[in-house]
Design a protein around this motif. Sequence first.
Motif, PDB file in Angstrom:
ATOM      1  N   SER A 108       3.790 -10.069   9.940  1.00 45.42           N
ATOM      2  CA  SER A 108       2.378  -9.907   9.515  1.00 45.42           C
ATOM      3  C   SER A 108       1.371  -9.343  10.425  1.00 45.42           C
ATOM      4  CB  SER A 108       1.858 -11.320   8.791  1.00 45.42           C
ATOM      5  OG  SER A 108       1.584 -12.223   9.874  1.00 45.42           O
ATOM      6  N   GLY A 109       0.318  -8.733   9.898  1.00 54.22           N
ATOM      7  CA  GLY A 109      -0.644  -8.358  10.811  1.00 54.22           C
ATOM      8  C   GLY A 109      -2.181  -8.307  10.146  1.00 54.22           C
ATOM      9  N   ARG A 110      -3.083  -8.196  11.167  1.00 52.95           N
ATOM     10  CA  ARG A 110      -4.373  -8.122  10.847  1.00 52.95           C
ATOM     11  C   ARG A 110      -5.227  -7.216  11.702  1.00 52.95           C
ATOM     12  NH1 ARG A 110      -6.213 -12.169   7.175  1.00 52.95           N
ATOM     13  NH2 ARG A 110      -4.802 -13.697   6.866  1.00 52.95           N
ATOM     14  N   ALA A 111      -6.265  -6.492  11.229  1.00 55.23           N
ATOM     15  CA  ALA A 111      -7.111  -5.320  11.967  1.00 55.23           C
ATOM     16  C   ALA A 111      -8.429  -5.556  11.009  1.00 55.23           C
ATOM     17  CB  ALA A 111      -6.618  -4.107  11.868  1.00 55.23           C
ATOM     18  N   ASP A 112      -9.275  -5.245  11.765  1.00 58.89           N
ATOM     19  CA  ASP A 112     -10.802  -5.325  11.323  1.00 58.89           C
ATOM     20  C   ASP A 112     -11.085  -4.553   9.898  1.00 58.89           C
ATOM     21  OD1 ASP A 112     -11.835  -7.161  13.410  1.00 58.89           O
ATOM     22  OD2 ASP A 112     -12.506  -5.638  14.529  1.00 58.89           O
ATOM     23  N   ASP A 113     -10.252  -3.418   9.893  1.00 58.19           N
ATOM     24  CA  ASP A 113     -10.666  -2.715   8.425  1.00 58.19           C
ATOM     25  C   ASP A 113      -9.281  -2.755   7.569  1.00 58.19           C
ATOM     26  OD1 ASP A 113      -8.517  -1.258  10.318  1.00 58.19           O
ATOM     27  OD2 ASP A 113      -9.400   0.517   9.992  1.00 58.19           O
ATOM     28  N   VAL A 114      -8.514  -3.838   7.580  1.00 56.26           N
ATOM     29  CA  VAL A 114      -7.430  -4.243   6.742  1.00 56.26           C
ATOM     30  C   VAL A 114      -8.200  -5.460   5.898  1.00 56.26           C
ATOM     31  CG1 VAL A 114      -5.144  -4.958   6.721  1.00 56.26           C
ATOM     32  CG2 VAL A 114      -5.778  -3.167   8.402  1.00 56.26           C
ATOM     33  N   VAL A 115      -7.824  -5.138   4.864  1.00 50.99           N
ATOM     34  CA  VAL A 115      -8.188  -6.191   3.648  1.00 50.99           C
ATOM     35  C   VAL A 115      -7.269  -7.151   3.763  1.00 50.99           C
ATOM     36  CG1 VAL A 115      -8.892  -6.663   1.447  1.00 50.99           C
ATOM     37  CG2 VAL A 115      -9.861  -4.610   2.578  1.00 50.99           C
ATOM     38  N   GLY A 116      -7.606  -8.421   3.925  1.00 45.34           N
ATOM     39  CA  GLY A 116      -6.463  -9.540   3.934  1.00 45.34           C
ATOM     40  C   GLY A 116      -5.526  -9.415   5.057  1.00 45.34           C
TER      41      GLY A 116
END
Length: 181
Positions: A108-116
Amino acid sequence: MPATSLTRRSLLAAGAALALAGCASSPTPADYTGQTPALDLRQYFNGPLVAHGVFTDRAGKVQRRFTVQMVGRWQGEEGVLEEDFIYSDGKTERRVWRLRHLGDGRYSGRADDVVGEARGEARGNALRWQYTLALPVDGRVWEVQFDDWMYLMDDKVMLNKARMSKFGFELGEVTLSFRKL
């Protein structure tokens, strides 16, 4: 029933059957089980990398070219991937991914410009990575879906093909070549 009506119905039925067959034959990560070299994001995205890519529109015309300087660092099951984009028009962009290995080839991953949250599954030499990106376009922000497929070619090179869509309509593709330094 007139022949033209029968022909039209036959064509519609054949078109529907082809569309369903196309959906049924979409690849899954499991299709790549056993392919080598085996892809482990914790190993590949660890250290410095460089990527070169293009964005093509629906017609296949190149709209943007870019280079990405990357550095990945992992501690156990948690990773950070810093991406610095340099576009052919001189514009720059930065994305920092916070990644997590969930076990059994899942990420899984997250970034500031990724929604959810982004979700990925690796099997063999391939990874399918799916997410929604908040993409600035002409003063507005569009939520665009990405369906990335990454293929490890050897211990240094990985190829990536990503389809971009909105409301189920294809907007274009991003093609990248990664090289581990």
